[in-house]
Design an enzyme around this catalytic site. Structure first.
Site, PDB file in Angstrom:
ATOM      1  N   LYS A  83       0.772  -1.175   0.031  1.00  0.00           N
ATOM      2  CA  LYS A  83      -0.027   0.135   0.024  1.00  0.00           C
ATOM      3  C   LYS A  83       1.005   1.274   0.031  1.00  0.00           C
ATOM      4  CE  LYS A  83      -4.286   1.091   2.322  1.00  0.00           C
ATOM      5  NZ  LYS A  83      -5.010   1.189   3.812  1.00  0.00           N
TER       6      LYS A  83
HETATM    7  O1  G3P Z   1      -9.201   2.336   4.748  1.00  0.00           O
HETATM    8  C1  G3P Z   1      -8.924   3.466   4.978  1.00  0.00           C
HETATM    9  C2  G3P Z   1      -9.577   3.982   6.347  1.00  0.00           C
HETATM   10  O2  G3P Z   1      -9.050   3.340   7.433  1.00  0.00           O
HETATM   11  C3  G3P Z   1      -9.771   5.111   6.665  1.00  0.00           C
HETATM   12  O3  G3P Z   1     -10.943   5.262   7.390  1.00  0.00           O
HETATM   13  O4  G3P Z   1     -12.880   6.381   8.604  1.00  0.00           O
HETATM   14  O5  G3P Z   1     -10.250   6.760   9.108  1.00  0.00           O
HETATM   15  O6  G3P Z   1     -11.501   7.856   7.186  1.00  0.00           O
HETATM   16  P1  G3P Z   1     -11.566   6.562   8.208  1.00  0.00           P
END
Ligand code: G3P
Length: 216
Positions: A83
């Site tokens: 990634k």
């Molecule tokens: O896959 C990316 C994710 O972990 C981010 O999510 O909710 O932190 O924006 P969030």
């Protein structure tokens, strides 16, 4: 649509893997921090448990170190996906790692042009962060729709991996928009099966069944 789980919590991954619903796992530095585990150790455990793709994220921001870190992560297991951040250095590293036969996932994608560049260098996945786009007061789902149209226009094989998913509707709308994958946090994936009318209906059926006095 494939379901990935967005966590580095091995207990959650084990549970969801056993349901047969899980197609892969995504992690990021924040999720590694939350797990309290060593990145290589936890990724190795996850890769052993899950058959599908498991994303492990580089911590470097410069091209050379991204390549070094990406190759180190890929040594962990065959199902590791490297990634990388969607920056110019990340795109350049993606091109080299893809040409070397590694799988890649371009993360922190917030625009259709970023996704187009990732597809042009052959990324395996691109991860638009829909929840964080919503947070900016813009419709994150439009980003998925735009990327779907662009990839279909030119036949790019890069898979759209919808990330930053926060709600059941995000999952539904991703499926309607044609995202290839949704990576879903454990707190959201467990809600996808729930419906109050299912619970209410089941309660009524069970009450009537009790009255029949029968057993099966
Ligand atoms: O896959 C990316 C994710 O972990 C981010 O999510 O909710 O932190 O924006 P969030």
């Amino acid at each position: 649509m494939k379901f990935f789980i967005d966590t580095a919590d091995v207990d959650d991954i084990r549970y969801w893997n056993e349901t047969g619903l899980l197609d892969g796992v995504t992690t990021n530095p924040s999720l590694i921090l939350k797990s309290g585990r060593d990145i290589k150790e936890v990724l190795a455990e996850i890769c052993e448990m899950v058959e599908g793709d498991v994303s492990g994220e580089v911590a470097a921001t410069d091209y050379d170190t991204m390549l070094t870190e990406g190759r180190k992560l890929a040594e962990i297991a065959d199902n590791i996906v490297i990634k990388l951040p969607t920056t110019m250095d990340g795109v350049r590293a993606c091109k080299v790692l893809t040409d070397d036969g590694f799988k890649t996932n371009m993360t922190l994608c917030f625009s259709a042009t970023q996704a187009l560049m990732c597809a042009k260098v052959g990324a395996t996945y691109v991860s638009p962060f829909i929840g964080r786009v919503d947070d900016m007061g813009v419709d994150g789902m439009e980003l998925i729709e735009d990327i779907r149209t662009i990839f279909d226009n030119y036949g790019y094989e890069t898979e759209i991996l919808a990330a930053s998913i926060r709600t059941m509707n995000h999952v539904k709308d991703c499926a309607i928009a044609g995202a290839d994958v949704a990576t879903i946090p454990p707190s959201t994936i467990e809600k996808l099966i729930r419906h109050p009318l299912t619970d209410k209906g089941l309660e009524a059926f069970l009450a009537d069944w009790e009255k029949t006095g029968q057993t099966i």
